[in-house]
Write a protein that holds these residues in place. Structure first.
Motif, PDB file in Angstrom:
ATOM      1  N   LEU A 109     -49.276   3.433  35.786  1.00 25.00           N
ATOM      2  CA  LEU A 109     -48.258   3.459  36.839  1.00 25.00           C
ATOM      3  C   LEU A 109     -48.606   2.482  37.964  1.00 25.00           C
ATOM      4  O   LEU A 109     -47.721   1.837  38.523  1.00 25.00           O
ATOM      5  CB  LEU A 109     -48.143   4.889  37.381  1.00 25.00           C
ATOM      6  CG  LEU A 109     -47.040   5.187  38.364  1.00 25.00           C
ATOM      7  CD1 LEU A 109     -46.628   6.645  38.241  1.00 25.00           C
ATOM      8  CD2 LEU A 109     -47.465   4.906  39.779  1.00 25.00           C
ATOM      9  N   LEU A 164     -35.541   2.404  31.962  1.00 20.18           N
ATOM     10  CA  LEU A 164     -36.093   1.455  32.934  1.00 20.18           C
ATOM     11  C   LEU A 164     -36.946   0.389  32.257  1.00 20.18           C
ATOM     12  O   LEU A 164     -36.902  -0.783  32.640  1.00 20.18           O
ATOM     13  CB  LEU A 164     -36.933   2.190  33.977  1.00 20.18           C
ATOM     14  CG  LEU A 164     -36.165   2.910  35.060  1.00 20.18           C
ATOM     15  CD1 LEU A 164     -37.068   3.878  35.804  1.00 20.18           C
ATOM     16  CD2 LEU A 164     -35.536   1.909  36.018  1.00 20.18           C
ATOM     17  N   SER A 165     -37.709   0.782  31.263  1.00 24.69           N
ATOM     18  CA  SER A 165     -38.605  -0.187  30.618  1.00 24.69           C
ATOM     19  C   SER A 165     -37.813  -1.324  29.967  1.00 24.69           C
ATOM     20  O   SER A 165     -38.313  -2.449  29.885  1.00 24.69           O
ATOM     21  CB  SER A 165     -39.527   0.499  29.620  1.00 24.69           C
ATOM     22  OG  SER A 165     -38.797   1.196  28.641  1.00 24.69           O
ATOM     23  N   TYR A 180     -41.507  11.576  29.425  1.00 18.49           N
ATOM     24  CA  TYR A 180     -40.689  10.435  29.006  1.00 18.49           C
ATOM     25  C   TYR A 180     -39.212  10.818  29.010  1.00 18.49           C
ATOM     26  O   TYR A 180     -38.630  11.137  27.986  1.00 18.49           O
ATOM     27  CB  TYR A 180     -41.138   9.939  27.633  1.00 18.49           C
ATOM     28  CG  TYR A 180     -42.526   9.366  27.669  1.00 18.49           C
ATOM     29  CD1 TYR A 180     -42.799   8.198  28.363  1.00 18.49           C
ATOM     30  CD2 TYR A 180     -43.584  10.001  27.022  1.00 18.49           C
ATOM     31  CE1 TYR A 180     -44.074   7.666  28.419  1.00 18.49           C
ATOM     32  CE2 TYR A 180     -44.870   9.475  27.072  1.00 18.49           C
ATOM     33  CZ  TYR A 180     -45.102   8.311  27.770  1.00 18.49           C
ATOM     34  OH  TYR A 180     -46.369   7.779  27.824  1.00 18.49           O
ATOM     35  N   THR A 181     -38.624  10.770  30.181  1.00 18.76           N
ATOM     36  CA  THR A 181     -37.213  11.096  30.343  1.00 18.76           C
ATOM     37  C   THR A 181     -36.353   9.918  29.884  1.00 18.76           C
ATOM     38  O   THR A 181     -36.820   8.773  29.851  1.00 18.76           O
ATOM     39  CB  THR A 181     -36.888  11.402  31.816  1.00 18.76           C
ATOM     40  OG1 THR A 181     -37.104  10.203  32.578  1.00 18.76           O
ATOM     41  CG2 THR A 181     -37.757  12.535  32.356  1.00 18.76           C
ATOM     42  N   ILE A 184     -44.706   4.323  30.912  1.00 15.84           N
ATOM     43  CA  ILE A 184     -44.947   4.565  32.339  1.00 15.84           C
ATOM     44  C   ILE A 184     -45.245   3.247  33.043  1.00 15.84           C
ATOM     45  O   ILE A 184     -44.668   2.936  34.091  1.00 15.84           O
ATOM     46  CB  ILE A 184     -46.100   5.570  32.562  1.00 15.84           C
ATOM     47  CG1 ILE A 184     -45.766   6.928  31.957  1.00 15.84           C
ATOM     48  CG2 ILE A 184     -46.438   5.698  34.047  1.00 15.84           C
ATOM     49  CD1 ILE A 184     -44.581   7.633  32.562  1.00 15.84           C
ATOM     50  N   ALA A 219     -38.115   8.203  39.640  1.00 17.96           N
ATOM     51  CA  ALA A 219     -38.108   8.274  38.175  1.00 17.96           C
ATOM     52  C   ALA A 219     -39.525   8.447  37.624  1.00 17.96           C
ATOM     53  O   ALA A 219     -39.700   8.938  36.508  1.00 17.96           O
ATOM     54  CB  ALA A 219     -37.476   7.023  37.589  1.00 17.96           C
ATOM     55  N   LEU A 220     -40.534   8.073  38.405  1.00 17.60           N
ATOM     56  CA  LEU A 220     -41.927   8.178  37.973  1.00 17.60           C
ATOM     57  C   LEU A 220     -42.573   9.504  38.351  1.00 17.60           C
ATOM     58  O   LEU A 220     -43.723   9.761  37.987  1.00 17.60           O
ATOM     59  CB  LEU A 220     -42.742   7.019  38.555  1.00 17.60           C
ATOM     60  CG  LEU A 220     -42.302   5.634  38.084  1.00 17.60           C
ATOM     61  CD1 LEU A 220     -42.969   4.553  38.923  1.00 17.60           C
ATOM     62  CD2 LEU A 220     -42.599   5.443  36.612  1.00 17.60           C
ATOM     63  N   SER A 232     -42.046   1.068  33.050  1.00 16.51           N
ATOM     64  CA  SER A 232     -41.037   1.567  33.993  1.00 16.51           C
ATOM     65  C   SER A 232     -41.444   1.325  35.433  1.00 16.51           C
ATOM     66  O   SER A 232     -40.622   0.958  36.267  1.00 16.51           O
ATOM     67  CB  SER A 232     -40.782   3.055  33.746  1.00 16.51           C
ATOM     68  OG  SER A 232     -40.274   3.244  32.447  1.00 16.51           O
ATOM     69  N   SER A 233     -42.721   1.512  35.732  1.00 21.97           N
ATOM     70  CA  SER A 233     -43.206   1.246  37.082  1.00 21.97           C
ATOM     71  C   SER A 233     -43.007  -0.229  37.431  1.00 21.97           C
ATOM     72  O   SER A 233     -42.574  -0.567  38.541  1.00 21.97           O
ATOM     73  CB  SER A 233     -44.686   1.633  37.190  1.00 21.97           C
ATOM     74  OG  SER A 233     -45.164   1.462  38.495  1.00 21.97           O
ATOM     75  N   ARG A 259     -34.122   8.448  31.551  1.00 20.66           N
ATOM     76  CA  ARG A 259     -34.072   7.507  32.675  1.00 20.66           C
ATOM     77  C   ARG A 259     -35.298   6.605  32.689  1.00 20.66           C
ATOM     78  O   ARG A 259     -35.203   5.392  32.867  1.00 20.66           O
ATOM     79  CB  ARG A 259     -33.955   8.275  33.984  1.00 20.66           C
ATOM     80  CG  ARG A 259     -33.917   7.389  35.204  1.00 20.66           C
ATOM     81  CD  ARG A 259     -33.803   8.205  36.470  1.00 20.66           C
ATOM     82  NE  ARG A 259     -33.868   7.352  37.644  1.00 20.66           N
ATOM     83  CZ  ARG A 259     -34.245   7.772  38.837  1.00 20.66           C
ATOM     84  NH1 ARG A 259     -34.560   9.050  39.029  1.00 20.66           N
ATOM     85  NH2 ARG A 259     -34.286   6.942  39.852  1.00 20.66           N
ATOM     86  N   LEU A 260     -36.464   7.209  32.499  1.00 24.11           N
ATOM     87  CA  LEU A 260     -37.703   6.446  32.506  1.00 24.11           C
ATOM     88  C   LEU A 260     -37.723   5.447  31.351  1.00 24.11           C
ATOM     89  O   LEU A 260     -38.076   4.280  31.532  1.00 24.11           O
ATOM     90  CB  LEU A 260     -38.898   7.397  32.413  1.00 24.11           C
ATOM     91  CG  LEU A 260     -40.239   6.717  32.596  1.00 24.11           C
ATOM     92  CD1 LEU A 260     -40.834   7.124  33.933  1.00 24.11           C
ATOM     93  CD2 LEU A 260     -41.152   7.086  31.476  1.00 24.11           C
TER      94      LEU A 260
END
Length: 145
Positions: A132, A21-22, A14-15, A73, A118-119, A76-77, A17-18
């Motif tokens: 994902l 995104l969500s 869980y960065t 995940i 990012a994933l 974000s995907s 960046r990730l």
């Protein structure tokens, strides 16, 4: 006394960046009727995703809406897919889904979709693979109807 090297740690899942995104999912609400609609559910974690897509006469995606109940995940995907779906040919989404499935099996390189890198930290976490894949499978199902 000989010291053993510590085992290599996998990349942080869980960065920042990730997680950022969500938050972008708010830009793609599932509102109104769509030409193509479907739902996908993760068998491993129970996450769900509803998708709506409109395509123009030229076969390109004109509108996308999402309702996502998933981990970071899956969220974000979905945000990565939605951010670059508008203007894409409708068959690009199922083709990308196939490429992602191959990548997750170790049979292909990182899929060619803007921001997908990012994933990459999710690759060594098989328990997150279904989440994902949610948006890509939902889009493939919707467009096949």
């Amino acid at each position: 006394m000989t010291r053993r090297a510590a085992p290599a740690r996998p990349a942080k899942l869980y960065t920042p960046r990730l997680l950022a995104l969500s938050a972008q999912l708010a830009e793609f609400p599932l509102a109104g009727p769509y030409q193509y609609q479907a739902e996908a559910r993760s068998r491993t974690c129970g996450s769900t995703l509803d998708i709506g897509l409109d395509c123009g006469a030229d076969g390109r995606v004109d509108a996308i809406g999402l309702q996502v109940t998933a981990c970071a995940i899956g969220q974000s995907s979905a945000a990565i897919m939605a951010a670059s779906a508008i203007g894409r040919r409708s068959f690009d989404l199922p083709a990308t889904c196939t490429a992602i499935e191959a990548w997750l099996r170790g049979e292909g390189g990182l899929p060619d979709w803007p921001g997908f890198d990012a994933l990459e930290p999710a690759l060594p976490h098989p328990g997150r693979h279904d989440a994902l894949l949610l948006p890509w499978r939902a889009a493939t199902t919707a467009l096949s109807q």
